[in-house]
Design an enzyme around this catalytic site. Structure first.
Site, mmCIF file in Angstrom:
data_model
loop_
_atom_site.group_PDB
_atom_site.id
_atom_site.type_symbol
_atom_site.label_atom_id
_atom_site.label_comp_id
_atom_site.label_asym_id
_atom_site.label_seq_id
_atom_site.Cartn_x
_atom_site.Cartn_y
_atom_site.Cartn_z
ATOM 1 N N ARG A 132 -8.146 -7.619 17.697
ATOM 2 C CA ARG A 132 -7.766 -9.026 17.505
ATOM 3 C C ARG A 132 -8.263 -9.627 16.200
ATOM 4 N NH1 ARG A 132 -9.020 -8.630 22.822
ATOM 5 N NH2 ARG A 132 -7.152 -8.497 24.118
ATOM 6 N N LYS A 140 -0.530 -12.660 3.116
ATOM 7 C CA LYS A 140 0.647 -12.135 3.819
ATOM 8 C C LYS A 140 0.469 -10.630 3.979
ATOM 9 C CE LYS A 140 4.450 -15.210 2.498
ATOM 10 N NZ LYS A 140 5.770 -15.261 1.834
ATOM 11 N N GLU A 164 6.122 -10.054 -12.205
ATOM 12 C CA GLU A 164 5.538 -11.118 -11.366
ATOM 13 C C GLU A 164 4.617 -12.008 -12.209
ATOM 14 O OE1 GLU A 164 6.582 -11.425 -8.245
ATOM 15 O OE2 GLU A 164 7.074 -9.444 -7.450
ATOM 16 N N LYS A 224 -1.342 -18.481 -8.199
ATOM 17 C CA LYS A 224 -0.973 -18.165 -6.818
ATOM 18 C C LYS A 224 -1.974 -18.781 -5.849
ATOM 19 C CE LYS A 224 0.714 -14.915 -3.480
ATOM 20 N NZ LYS A 224 1.254 -13.607 -3.129
ATOM 21 N N GLU A 258 3.917 -21.231 3.770
ATOM 22 C CA GLU A 258 5.249 -21.344 3.160
ATOM 23 C C GLU A 258 6.141 -22.361 3.854
ATOM 24 O OE1 GLU A 258 6.754 -17.587 1.641
ATOM 25 O OE2 GLU A 258 8.781 -18.397 1.637
ATOM 26 N N ARG A 285 5.192 -22.882 -1.498
ATOM 27 C CA ARG A 285 4.972 -21.436 -1.649
ATOM 28 C C ARG A 285 6.281 -20.683 -1.882
ATOM 29 N NH1 ARG A 285 0.670 -17.492 1.648
ATOM 30 N NH2 ARG A 285 1.222 -15.626 0.462
ATOM 31 N N ASN A 318 9.148 -17.150 -4.677
ATOM 32 C CA ASN A 318 10.306 -16.275 -4.479
ATOM 33 C C ASN A 318 11.303 -16.355 -5.620
ATOM 34 O OD1 ASN A 318 9.374 -15.372 -1.967
ATOM 35 N ND2 ASN A 318 10.178 -17.203 -0.974
ATOM 36 N N HIS A 352 13.706 -13.566 -6.317
ATOM 37 C CA HIS A 352 13.619 -12.625 -5.197
ATOM 38 C C HIS A 352 14.867 -12.561 -4.325
ATOM 39 C CE1 HIS A 352 9.496 -12.250 -6.460
ATOM 40 N NE2 HIS A 352 9.228 -11.374 -5.505
ATOM 41 N N HIS A 394 15.929 -8.964 -4.036
ATOM 42 C CA HIS A 394 15.984 -8.237 -2.764
ATOM 43 C C HIS A 394 17.377 -7.645 -2.534
ATOM 44 C CE1 HIS A 394 12.350 -10.660 -1.089
ATOM 45 N NE2 HIS A 394 11.962 -9.543 -1.665
ATOM 46 N N HIS A 416 10.523 -2.829 -7.059
ATOM 47 C CA HIS A 416 10.554 -4.240 -6.657
ATOM 48 C C HIS A 416 10.446 -5.180 -7.871
ATOM 49 C CE1 HIS A 416 9.807 -7.934 -4.469
ATOM 50 N NE2 HIS A 416 8.723 -8.117 -5.210
HETATM 51 N N1 LIG Z 1 1.798 -9.376 0.718
HETATM 52 C C1 LIG Z 1 2.442 -9.934 -0.281
HETATM 53 O O1 LIG Z 1 2.344 -11.149 -0.517
HETATM 54 C C2 LIG Z 1 3.281 -9.075 -1.167
HETATM 55 C C3 LIG Z 1 3.755 -9.590 -2.387
HETATM 56 C C4 LIG Z 1 4.473 -8.733 -3.216
HETATM 57 C C5 LIG Z 1 4.723 -7.419 -2.838
HETATM 58 N N2 LIG Z 1 4.266 -6.962 -1.650
HETATM 59 C C6 LIG Z 1 4.483 -5.564 -1.236
HETATM 60 O O2 LIG Z 1 3.814 -4.711 -2.150
HETATM 61 C C7 LIG Z 1 4.445 -3.437 -2.125
HETATM 62 C C8 LIG Z 1 4.599 -2.927 -3.523
HETATM 63 O O3 LIG Z 1 3.311 -2.808 -4.118
HETATM 64 P P1 LIG Z 1 3.066 -1.863 -5.381
HETATM 65 O O4 LIG Z 1 4.090 -2.128 -6.404
HETATM 66 O O5 LIG Z 1 1.641 -1.999 -5.720
HETATM 67 O O6 LIG Z 1 3.423 -0.418 -4.797
HETATM 68 P P2 LIG Z 1 2.538 0.824 -4.297
HETATM 69 O O7 LIG Z 1 1.403 0.400 -3.483
HETATM 70 O O8 LIG Z 1 3.517 1.759 -3.710
HETATM 71 O O9 LIG Z 1 1.992 1.427 -5.672
HETATM 72 C C9 LIG Z 1 2.900 1.960 -6.617
HETATM 73 C C10 LIG Z 1 2.522 3.381 -7.022
HETATM 74 O O10 LIG Z 1 1.375 3.347 -7.867
HETATM 75 C C11 LIG Z 1 0.369 4.259 -7.385
HETATM 76 N N3 LIG Z 1 -0.891 3.698 -7.836
HETATM 77 C C12 LIG Z 1 -1.552 2.634 -7.337
HETATM 78 N N4 LIG Z 1 -2.600 2.323 -8.110
HETATM 79 C C13 LIG Z 1 -2.620 3.212 -9.115
HETATM 80 C C14 LIG Z 1 -3.456 3.408 -10.249
HETATM 81 N N5 LIG Z 1 -4.456 2.569 -10.532
HETATM 82 N N6 LIG Z 1 -3.175 4.443 -11.086
HETATM 83 C C15 LIG Z 1 -2.123 5.262 -10.832
HETATM 84 N N7 LIG Z 1 -1.305 5.119 -9.801
HETATM 85 C C16 LIG Z 1 -1.545 4.115 -8.948
HETATM 86 C C17 LIG Z 1 0.605 4.324 -5.920
HETATM 87 O O11 LIG Z 1 0.090 5.487 -5.369
HETATM 88 C C18 LIG Z 1 2.134 4.274 -5.847
HETATM 89 O O12 LIG Z 1 2.653 5.544 -6.078
HETATM 90 C C19 LIG Z 1 5.751 -3.621 -1.399
HETATM 91 O O13 LIG Z 1 5.662 -3.044 -0.134
HETATM 92 C C20 LIG Z 1 5.914 -5.134 -1.286
HETATM 93 O O14 LIG Z 1 6.622 -5.515 -0.144
HETATM 94 C C21 LIG Z 1 3.551 -7.763 -0.821
HETATM 95 ZN ZN LIG Z 2 7.693 -9.928 -5.607
#
Ligand SMILES: NC(=O)c1ccc[n+]([C@@H]2O[C@H](COP(=O)([O-])OP(=O)(O)OC[C@H]3O[C@@H](n4cnc5c(N)ncnc54)[C@H](O)[C@@H]3O)[C@@H](O)[C@H]2O)c1
Ligand SMILES: [Zn+2]
Length: 364
Positions: free
Chosen positions: A121, A143, A185, A227, A237, A241, A245, A248, A252, A266
Site C-alpha cells: 500500500r 506520475k 522536452e 515542471k 492535472e 499541468r 502536453n 503530445h 502520441h 517519444h
Molecule cells: N511519468 C511521467 O510523467 C512521464 C513523462 C514522460 C515520459 N514518461 C515515460 O518515460 C518513458 C521513456 O523514458 P526514456 O526516454 O528515458 O526511455 P528508457 O527508460 O527506455 O531509456 C532509453 C534508453 O536509454 C538507455 N539508458 C538509460 N540511461 C542511460 C545512460 N545514462 N547511458 C546509456 N544508456 C542509457 C536505456 O537502457 C534505454 O535503452 C516512456 O515510457 C514514457 O511513457 C513518463
Molecule cells: Zn513527453
C-alpha cells in the site's frame, strides 16, 4: 555544486538536486531516507555503465543496496514487468519505512514508482534518472504507470518520490538520439511558458547537447524548476499541468501510427508534434508565423525531426493519425483537446478545434 529545486506539495514536498557527478553523493543523500534493505531498480544498459559506481557509494554509506536489473525497453513497463518487479522487491525484503531507488530512464522510473506506490500500500521511493528525458520530465511530478494492450500509461498511480537526484554526468554515455529526444522536452518548457529560456536555448542548447557541464546543468535545472512549479500548482492535472502536453496530442498519434517502434522515439514525436501544434496555431490565426518558424528552426538545427516526412519508413496516413487522436485519453466529449500557442512561451489549452484545420495541417 548542485542546484536544489523544491516541489512544494505540502507534506509530500520533496527536493530535486541537479549537478554533475551527483551520484557520488547518493549515499549521503539517501541514507536519512532509508531503513533496512534498499532495492535499486535499473535496466541492463544502465547497470553495465553506471551501477557499480552507485552501489559503491551506497555501500560506503552503509546502505544495504539490493540491485534489481530489468530488461531495457518499453516492454518492461507492462503487467508482466510489474509482477516480476513486485516479486523481486518482496524477495529483497523491502518494507514500509524502507526506500526503493529507481535508477534509469523513464521506463525504470515509471515502473518502479508504480510498484512502490502499490506494494504494501505504498513504499517510499527515490528517483535517480539517467536519460535527459527522465531528468527533465518523467522523474518529476509523481506520475507513474505501465502500458497495456489498450494503450500507453493507462494503469498507474500518482506517487511522488521522496527525492530526485539528477546527475547530468551520466548523460555522457547516452546515445545522441536519446539525448536529442530528451532535448525536445527541454525546448517544450521554453515553448509553453518561458520565451527567455527559449532564447537561452537558441544560444546555449547546442553547447549543452555537446556535453558542456555548466550548460547542461542549467538547462536541466531550469526545466525541472518549471515542471516543479506547474506540478505544485496543479498536481493532478485539473488545469495548468495539461500545458506539459504541448506537442503530445500530435506526438502520441505519430508514435501510435509508427507502432511505438524505433522509427520514432517519444521525444522525436513530441518535437514533430510541437512543430505541428505551432503550425495549427498559425493556421487558426492565433500565433504569428515568425514564432512558428523560429521554434521549428531551432529544433531542426539541433537535429530533431520537424516534418512528418522526416520519419523513416512508410509515411503515416492522415486518416490513421486523426483516428489515433480521436482515441487519445485526453479526448473529452468527442472534442479534440489541444495545447496551442499564441507565440513562443505562450501556450494554452483549448478543446474545440475544428477537425478540418487539423487535417489540413497534417496534409501539408
Ligand atoms: N511519468 C511521467 O510523467 C512521464 C513523462 C514522460 C515520459 N514518461 C515515460 O518515460 C518513458 C521513456 O523514458 P526514456 O526516454 O528515458 O526511455 P528508457 O527508460 O527506455 O531509456 C532509453 C534508453 O536509454 C538507455 N539508458 C538509460 N540511461 C542511460 C545512460 N545514462 N547511458 C546509456 N544508456 C542509457 C536505456 O537502457 C534505454 O535503452 C516512456 O515510457 C514514457 O511513457 C513518463
Ligand atoms: Zn513527453
Amino acid at each position: 555544486m548542485s542546484e536544489r529545486i523544491t516541489v512544494s506539495l505540502g507534506e509530500r514536498s520533496y527536493d530535486i538536486l541537479v549537478g554533475a557527478g551527483l551520484v557520488t553523493e547518493a549515499g549521503k543523500l539517501l541514507a536519512p531516507l532509508a531503513r533496512g534493505p534498499m532495492p535499486v531498480v535499473t535496466d541492463a544498459n544502465v547497470a553495465k555503465l553506471h551501477l557499480t559506481a552507485l552501489l559503491e557509494v551506497l555501500k560506503q554509506a552503509r546502505l544495504d543496496a539490493r540491485p534489481i536489473v530489468l530488461e531495457p525497453g518499453e516492454g518492461t513497463k507492462s503487467f508482466r514487468g510489474l509482477e516480476m518487479l513486485c516479486t523481486e522487491l518482496l524477495a529483497a525484503g523491502v518494507d514500509r519505512g524502507g526506500l526503493v531507488v529507481a535508477f534509469g530512464g523513464g521506463v525504470i522510473g515509471d515502473l518502479t514508482g508504480f510498484a512502490a506506490g502499490i506494494l504494501k500500500r505504498g513504499i517510499d521511493f527515490a528517483q535517480i534518472p539517467t536519460t535527459l528525458l527522465a531528468q527533465v520530465d518523467s522523474s518529476v511530478g509523481g506520475k507513474t504507470a505501465i502500458n497495456t494492450v489498450e494503450g500507453k500509461n493507462l494503469v498507474g498511480v500518482f506517487h511522488q518520490p521522496k527525492i530526485v537526484l539528477v546527475d547530468t554526468g551520466v548523460l555522457s554515455t547516452l546515445p545522441r538520439r536519446e539525448l536529442l529526444a530528451g532535448y525536445a522536452e527541454v525546448a517544450k518548457y521554453g515553448a509553453l511558458g518561458d520565451a527567455a529560456f527559449f532564447a537561452w536555448l537558441e544560444a546555449n542548447g547546442a553547447k549543452a547537447l555537446a556535453g558542456d557541464a555548466d550548460a547542461i546543468v542549467d538547462a536541466v535545472a531550469h526545466s525541472c524548476r518549471m515542471k516543479a512549479d506547474i506540478v505544485a500548482r496543479d498536481e493532478r492535472e485539473a488545469g495548468e499541468r495539461a500545458l506539459l502536453n504541448l506537442g503530445h496530442t500530435f506526438g502520441h498519434a505519430l508514435e501510435a501510427a509508427t507502432g511505438y517502434s524505433d522509427r520514432l522515439l517519444h521525444g522525436e514525436g513530441v518535437a514533430l508534434g510541437m512543430a505541428l501544434a505551432f503550425r495549427l496555431s498559425v493556421k487558426l490565426g492565433l500565433c504569428p508565423g515568425q514564432d512558428a518558424e523560429r521554434f521549428t528552426r531551432h529544433l531542426k538545427a539541433v537535429g530533431l525531426p520537424v516534418e512528418i516526412v522526416d520519419i523513416p519508413g512508410p509515411r503515416p496516413t492522415v486518416g490513421a493519425l486523426l483516428e489515433h487522436m480521436a482515441h487519445d485519453k485526453k479526448v473529452k466529449d468527442g472534442k479534440l483537446t489541444f495545447v496551442l500557442v499564441r507565440g513562443i512561451g505562450q501556450a494554452f489549452v483549448t478543446s474545440d478545434i475544428p477537425r478540418e484545420a487539423v487535417r489540413e495541417v497534417l496534409e501539408k
